[in-house]
Write a protein that holds these residues in place. Structure first.
Motif, PDB file in Angstrom:
ATOM      1  N   SER A 122      12.576   0.617   1.512  1.00  0.00           N
ATOM      2  CA  SER A 122      11.347   0.862   1.983  1.00  0.00           C
ATOM      3  C   SER A 122      10.359  -0.175   1.446  1.00  0.00           C
ATOM      4  CB  SER A 122      10.728   1.959   1.455  1.00  0.00           C
ATOM      5  OG  SER A 122      11.596   3.091   1.931  1.00  0.00           O
ATOM      6  N   LEU A 123      10.608  -0.749   0.116  1.00  0.00           N
ATOM      7  CA  LEU A 123       9.510  -1.731  -0.221  1.00  0.00           C
ATOM      8  C   LEU A 123       9.758  -3.127   0.503  1.00  0.00           C
ATOM      9  CD1 LEU A 123       7.508  -2.880  -2.313  1.00  0.00           C
ATOM     10  CD2 LEU A 123       9.444  -3.543  -3.631  1.00  0.00           C
ATOM     11  N   LEU A 124      11.044  -3.664   0.888  1.00  0.00           N
ATOM     12  CA  LEU A 124      11.137  -4.869   1.545  1.00  0.00           C
ATOM     13  C   LEU A 124      10.836  -4.389   3.077  1.00  0.00           C
ATOM     14  CD1 LEU A 124      12.807  -7.366   1.690  1.00  0.00           C
ATOM     15  CD2 LEU A 124      15.039  -6.027   2.287  1.00  0.00           C
ATOM     16  N   ALA A 125      11.276  -3.431   3.838  1.00  0.00           N
ATOM     17  CA  ALA A 125      10.761  -3.174   5.061  1.00  0.00           C
ATOM     18  C   ALA A 125       9.114  -3.264   5.087  1.00  0.00           C
ATOM     19  CB  ALA A 125      11.199  -1.900   5.519  1.00  0.00           C
ATOM     20  N   THR A 151      -3.621   5.969   3.202  1.00  0.00           N
ATOM     21  CA  THR A 151      -4.386   6.801   2.126  1.00  0.00           C
ATOM     22  C   THR A 151      -5.020   7.816   2.895  1.00  0.00           C
ATOM     23  OG1 THR A 151      -5.181   4.443   1.195  1.00  0.00           O
ATOM     24  CG2 THR A 151      -6.613   6.350   0.726  1.00  0.00           C
ATOM     25  N   GLY A 152      -5.434   7.735   3.980  1.00  0.00           N
ATOM     26  CA  GLY A 152      -6.108   8.909   4.763  1.00  0.00           C
ATOM     27  C   GLY A 152      -4.999  10.098   4.534  1.00  0.00           C
ATOM     28  N   PRO A 153      -3.843  10.077   5.403  1.00  0.00           N
ATOM     29  CA  PRO A 153      -3.086  11.236   5.399  1.00  0.00           C
ATOM     30  C   PRO A 153      -2.639  11.739   3.834  1.00  0.00           C
ATOM     31  CG  PRO A 153      -2.362   9.753   7.196  1.00  0.00           C
ATOM     32  CD  PRO A 153      -3.610   9.055   6.132  1.00  0.00           C
ATOM     33  N   LEU A 189       1.976   6.494  -2.994  1.00  0.00           N
ATOM     34  CA  LEU A 189       0.891   5.752  -2.153  1.00  0.00           C
ATOM     35  C   LEU A 189       0.915   4.353  -2.645  1.00  0.00           C
ATOM     36  CD1 LEU A 189      -1.355   5.596  -0.078  1.00  0.00           C
ATOM     37  CD2 LEU A 189      -2.842   6.375  -1.819  1.00  0.00           C
ATOM     38  N   TRP A 190       1.148   4.127  -4.050  1.00  0.00           N
ATOM     39  CA  TRP A 190       1.287   2.645  -4.447  1.00  0.00           C
ATOM     40  C   TRP A 190       1.919   1.635  -3.703  1.00  0.00           C
ATOM     41  CZ3 TRP A 190       5.749   0.116  -5.858  1.00  0.00           C
ATOM     42  CH2 TRP A 190       6.595   1.096  -6.125  1.00  0.00           C
ATOM     43  N   LEU A 191       3.198   2.062  -3.140  1.00  0.00           N
ATOM     44  CA  LEU A 191       4.022   1.149  -2.330  1.00  0.00           C
ATOM     45  C   LEU A 191       3.261   0.795  -1.266  1.00  0.00           C
ATOM     46  CD1 LEU A 191       7.947   1.164  -1.991  1.00  0.00           C
ATOM     47  CD2 LEU A 191       6.296   1.213  -0.079  1.00  0.00           C
ATOM     48  N   PHE A 192       2.701   1.696  -0.713  1.00  0.00           N
ATOM     49  CA  PHE A 192       2.096   1.387   0.867  1.00  0.00           C
ATOM     50  C   PHE A 192       0.662   0.633   0.645  1.00  0.00           C
ATOM     51  CE2 PHE A 192       4.891   4.966   1.172  1.00  0.00           C
ATOM     52  CZ  PHE A 192       5.790   4.275   1.873  1.00  0.00           C
ATOM     53  N   LEU A 217      -0.057  -5.420   1.221  1.00  0.00           N
ATOM     54  CA  LEU A 217      -0.901  -6.487   0.981  1.00  0.00           C
ATOM     55  C   LEU A 217      -0.192  -7.872   0.751  1.00  0.00           C
ATOM     56  CD1 LEU A 217      -3.494  -4.477  -1.403  1.00  0.00           C
ATOM     57  CD2 LEU A 217      -3.662  -5.172   1.052  1.00  0.00           C
ATOM     58  N   ALA A 218       1.101  -7.629   0.017  1.00  0.00           N
ATOM     59  CA  ALA A 218       1.947  -8.538  -0.308  1.00  0.00           C
ATOM     60  C   ALA A 218       2.472  -9.446   0.940  1.00  0.00           C
ATOM     61  CB  ALA A 218       2.946  -8.079  -1.005  1.00  0.00           C
ATOM     62  N   GLY A 219       2.761  -8.553   2.063  1.00  0.00           N
ATOM     63  CA  GLY A 219       3.357  -9.089   3.143  1.00  0.00           C
ATOM     64  C   GLY A 219       1.987  -9.897   4.069  1.00  0.00           C
ATOM     65  N   GLY A 220       0.823  -9.205   3.858  1.00  0.00           N
ATOM     66  CA  GLY A 220      -0.356 -10.008   4.579  1.00  0.00           C
ATOM     67  C   GLY A 220      -0.773 -11.231   4.101  1.00  0.00           C
TER      68      GLY A 220
END
Length: 245
Positions: A137-140, A194-196, A208-211, A216-219
């Motif tokens: 999931s992190l990689l994706a 964050t909203g849901p 939520l930390w992963l998301f 942010l890392a990918g961006g």
């Protein structure tokens, strides 16, 4: 003409509200209706359409980020002022929370509704739609966000065809969801996650930390790579929709 920060952040609030209401709303309200459900293909398209339509509506005001990962990527790439990073992110998160609250108010009008079904929250492991692991999931999320923000950077570059950037970005977001819904329900956007998560609570908040971390890392990675790939931006003035992107 310079657009004030208050107008730009209001546009970001409205755009993120529409993105979360349209995308997550399609997942919560429309994807599982017996005989009428739109399925995950419909949900993917809904996210893309929400991004595309609101980009045309307010992109000339704020640049149509609607996503902290995009804002960070643009900043890292030298296309957005660092002083405006936090106000944009706060507006995006606020828009996502209000959208999730609106969706909750609508969805709870149906008998038997419960956020325990997930409420379009993002998750990994036991809460991944396809049972994908934390590392998968992190990689994706990193890779999908990287690709998405690269499209944003390329489509809004002054050297790209003028007027078509919302279409490219909307289609890219659709593609991202077609790939990633089985893995994490797709975030690529910390505000959207964050909203849901605030309404689901429990596991959604604990994951939520992963998301935040992965998008942010990918961006940021896309923002760092894009200028190296294509070279410096042309010096000519940008048209209004590209004023902040």
């Amino acid at each position: 003409m310079e657009v004030s920060l208050s107008r730009r952040t209001t546009a970001e609030f409205l755009g993120t509200f529409w993105l979360v209401l349209g995308g997550c709303g399609s997942a919560v309200l429309s994807s599982a209706v017996p005989g009428l459900g739109i399925g995950f293909l419909g949900v993917a398209l809904a996210f893309g359409l929400a991004m595309l339509t609101m980009a045309y509506a307010v992109g000339h005001i704020s640049g149509a980020h609607f996503n902290p990962a995009i804002t960070l990527g643009l900043m890292v790439g030298g296309r957005f002022p660092a002083r405006d990073l936090l106000p944009y992110i706060l507006a995006q998160v606020a828009g996502a929370i209000v959208a999730a609250g609106t969706l909750y108010a609508i969805a709870s009008g149906a008998a038997g509704f419960s956020v325990s079904a997930g409420f379009a929250a993002n998750g990994y492991g036991a809460h991944s739609p396809g049972g994908y692991s934390l590392m998968a999931s992190l990689l994706a999320e990193i890779v999908l966000t990287f690709g998405f923000v690269m499209v944003v950077l390329g489509a809004t570059d002054l050297r790209a065809p003028i007027g078509f950037w919302p279409i490219a970005i909307g289609l890219a977001l659709t593609l991202v969801h077609l790939i990633g819904i089985p893995v994490t329900n797709v975030s690529v956007n910390p505000a959207r996650s964050t909203g849901p998560a605030l309404f689901v609570g429990g596991w959604a908040l604990s994951q939520l930390w992963l998301f935040w971390l992965a998008p942010l890392a990918g961006g940021a990675l896309a923002g760092a790579l894009y200028p190296l790939l294509v070279g410096a931006r042309p010096a000519r003035a940008a048209v209004a929709p590209r004023s902040t992107v």
